[in-house]
Each structure stands twice: as C-alpha cells, then as structure tokens.
Design an enzyme around this catalytic site. Structure first.
Site: not given
Ligand code: NAD
Length: 416
Positions: A107-108
């Site tokens: 994720a980011k």
C-alpha cells in the site's frame, strides 16, 4: 538533464510487473488483477493554517494488493504525491514485501503538499485530518502505514494518536514510530543499513574492496544520511552528497560526521565547508564506484543515463530510474540493484516493529540488525542466483520472484 517520460510512474512499474507475469506465463486475468490496486481512496484534507486561513490539501491511500497479508506502505508528503505516483509506490510495496517474503501486502499513502512550508502545528493538524479521513481503511491487521519521503517518526506519533482517539491505544497501527512510543530500535537506520548490507554482499560477489570505494549519495534525509554514515563507517569514501537545496563534493572523501553536524545546524548539506558545491544534475554524472539515488523518483532518465559514470547504481529511493534509463545502463554494462531489494530494510524492520507491538515486547537493537541482515542477504542471493542462472537483470529477477509469490497467494486463497 531531464527527458520527457514516455509513461507515468504507475505505467512504468507495471511494465516490470507485466514482463515478469509474461515470463511466468500467468493467465491474462490474473495478470490484470495483479497490476491494478484493489482499493483506492482520495480524500480532502482541510487544514486551519497558523494565520487563520483554511487550506485544502488532497490525500490518498492506495491498497494495491492484500493477498499475502495486511497492506503495508509508507505515507509521503510531497508536492508531486498525486494518485499515479502513490499507485506506483503502492505497487512497488507489493513486490517488495513479497520479494523479501514478509507476510504483508502493498500500500502507499500521500498528501500533496510541501512539508517544508508548513509549521509543526500545521503538519500536526494535517496529519490528524488525513488519518481521520482514511481511518476506516486502517487497522493493525488491515493496513499499517509508515514514514516515507517528507514524513518521519513524529508524523507516525501523530497518526497513532489520532487513530488511538477512536480505537484506543494501538501502537501496531503504524511503524517507524519514536522508540518512546513503541517504535523499534534500529528502525530509523534500517533502510540505510539495508543499503549497506546489499553493497557488502555485492562487493563480496564481485571481489571488490569496500575500503576506499567512491560513493555518491543523492538525498540526505532518513535514507541518504544513514546510507552515507554507514558506508563511511564501512570504509567507503563518500565523495558527494546532496539534498533538495544542492550538493557538495570532495574527491578525497567528505568528513561525514562533520557533515552530519553541519546538516543538523543548517538543515541542508549545501554550504558544507571543505567541499565544492555542485547541482543534483552534476552529482548524478560524477565518476564513482557506486551511485546511490536516495531522494525522489525518476531522477535518471534517457536524458542523463548516457552520462552516468558510476560502476553500479544502488536504488535506495523508490523508482529512481525510468525504464528507458534502465535499458541504457544495462546496455552500458552498469550494474543496477533494484529498489524493491535495496531499500527493503525499512519495511523489514517495520515488520519487526509490528510484531514487537503485537507481542508487547521489545527486541535489542543487535537482534533487529541481525534479523534484518539475515532476511535481506537471503533475498539478495536469491535474486543474484536467478539473474545469473537465467541471464536476466537483477530487477527482472527480483520482480519475477515477487510476482510469482503474490500470484501463488492469490491462487491458494481461491478467490478467483
Ligand atoms: P526524507 O524526506 O527523509 O529525505 C528526502 C531527501 O531527499 C531530503 O534530503 C531532501 O532534501 C531530498 N530531496 C527531495 N527532493 C529532492 C530533489 N528534487 N532533488 C534532490 N534531493 C531531493 O525521505 P526518506 O525517507 O529518506 O526517503 C527517500 C527515498 O527513499 C524515497 O524515495 C522513499 O520512498 C525511499 N524509501 C524510504 C524508506 C524509509 O524507511 N524512509 C524506505 C524505503 C524507501
């Protein structure tokens, strides 16, 4: 010199993913599922500025793939942190956690802002609002943010506090926290330490001596400054470093401990006495043994790749080379060690921090560094063996290992 990029950052990362999927002969539907983020959120982040005005920022959280475990990835505060860049970085996290075999997905997050223009109080308010707006996606067994470009341990402390106001004390909700709030010993230095471990292994394999090896580092934040410090301690000659304000160069080797003092006092490496100044563009083209981009993405392009004079490039930053630059360096025989391997030390120690938080137990720093070394060196040799055996680049080998592991997890879960 910059060149117009043919693809967006996310398209560029997907080129590597697609090539790996093709070599693995994955069915096209599965391949499509691996490329696209599973979930994306775009939020408004209104902040009351110190002068009373309201300024509205845009924030993102992209959960790229959760087949192998909870989503994991940093939060970036940067003027160019847009949806495409955050997607690209989230995707890299999926392949990185799989490559080093952590039980996480990728994720980011990001907020499009220039943190250097915000006061501490404004950053605190921005972080709390951003956290509250993405909070329904987070949980210690769902999605665990960490620091990245423009964020740090203090940012994580604010995120943990904002989340805790709704859910009770939850240290495992973020990693990269201050040690006083449940952060892991060794997390601050982990990414730079990982870069050092990788270079030590490469040097052994290529029979190179680290003593006196000329190293150039772009970026002097968390990753760049720790890399410079640890490579200096390992005997390398750090001949140039830079940050957003400019760089400094001394062919005999910079005095890194004095440089760290200068940086603490002035907030930049620029102006360090007993060194020549140079621009970031000039720094990337210096003659050296090892070039370590440790700042932003896309700094080596088709425009400047022909002028890179390093013997090897260690990608400490995420995605510092465009695919065109990658092809040029390959053709010129310059060894490139890819980001998903080189900078994985950060997420590896984040994993240790998360497990320590869940167990309410603290490891000694020595243990953290030993376990980091074990995981990273194992991944490096897996990549190197595959690259040599199958005549591919280290990036191709690393992506193939990562993509194969995620594809396998998707198939085992049986949800497609
Ligand atoms: P940071 O904010 O601590 O430091 C960033 C550094 O880059 C600063 O010195 C800044 O001045 C410099 N910089 C910013 N824009 C620049 C420009 N246009 N030209 C030259 N220098 C510039 O960030 P960080 O945590 O050190 O992250 C650096 C890179 O490493 C990023 O690509 C990040 O995604 C990657 N990374 C970080 C971690 C981590 O644990 N922090 C882990 C893996 C990868």
């Amino acid at each position: 010199m910059s060149a117009v990029r043919e693809h967006t950052a996310f398209e560029e990362v997907n080129l590597d993913c697609d090539r790996a999927a093709e070599r693995l002969k994955l069915p096209s539907g599965l391949c499509e599922m691996l490329r696209q983020p599973w979930r994306e959120l775009r939020v408004q982040v209104p902040v009351r500025m110190d002068d009373g005005r309201i300024e509205v920022f845009t924030g993102y959280r992209v959960q790229h793939n959760g087949a192998r475990g909870p989503y994991k990835g940093g939060v970036r505060y940067h003027p160019e942190a847009d949806q495409d860049e955050v997607r690209a970085l989230a995707s890299l996290m999926t392949w990185k956690t799989a490559l080093v075999d952590l039980p996480f997905g990728g994720a980011k997050g990001g907020v499009q802002c220039d943190p250097s223009r915000l006061s501490v109080n404004e950053l605190n308010r921005l972080t709390r609002r951003y956290t509250l707006n993405i909070e329904h996606l987070l949980a210690p067994n769902r999605d665990i943010p960490a620091p990245d470009l423009g964020t740090n341990a203090q940012t994580m402390a604010w995120m943990m506090d904002a989340y805790g106001q709704l859910h009770g004390h939850s240290p495992a909700i973020v990693t990269g926290k201050p040690v006083e709030l449940g952060g892991s010993l060794g997390r601050d230095s982990a990414t730079g330490r990982g870069v050092t471990y990788i270079l030590q292994e490469v040097a052994k394999d290529l029979k190179l001596n680290l003593q006196g090896m000329a190293v150039v580092v772009q970026g002097f934040g968390n990753v760049g400054s720790w890399t410079a410090r640890l490579l200096d301690q390992a005997g390398c000659r750090v001949i140039a470093v830079s940050d957003v304000k400019g760089g400094v160069y001394h062919p005999a080797g910079l005095d890194v401990s004095q440089l760290l003092d200068h940086y603490s006092a002035s907030g930049t490496v620029a102006g360090f006495p007993v060194a020549d100044s140079l621009t970031n563009a000039e720094l990337l083209e210096l003659e050296c043994d090892v070039l370590v981009p440790a700042a932003i993405g896309g700094v080596i392009t088709a425009g400047n790749a022909p002028s890179v004079k390093a013997r090897m490039v260690l990608e400490a930053a995420n995605h510092p080379l465009t695919p065109e630059a990658d092809a040029i360096l390959k053709q010129r025989g310059i060894l490139v060690l890819p980001d998903i391997l080189v900078n994985a030390g950060g997420v590896i120690v984040s994993y240790f921090e998360w497990t320590q938080n869940l167990q309410e137990f603290r490891w000694e720093e020595e243990r953290v560094n030993q376990e980091l070394h074990k995981i990273l060196v194992r991944a490096y040799h897996e990549v190197r063996r595959k690259a040599l055996a199958e005549g591919m680049t280290h990036r191709e080998a690393a992506f193939e290992i990562g993509v194969a592991r995620v594809a396998r997890a998707v198939q085992l879960r049986g949800f497609v």
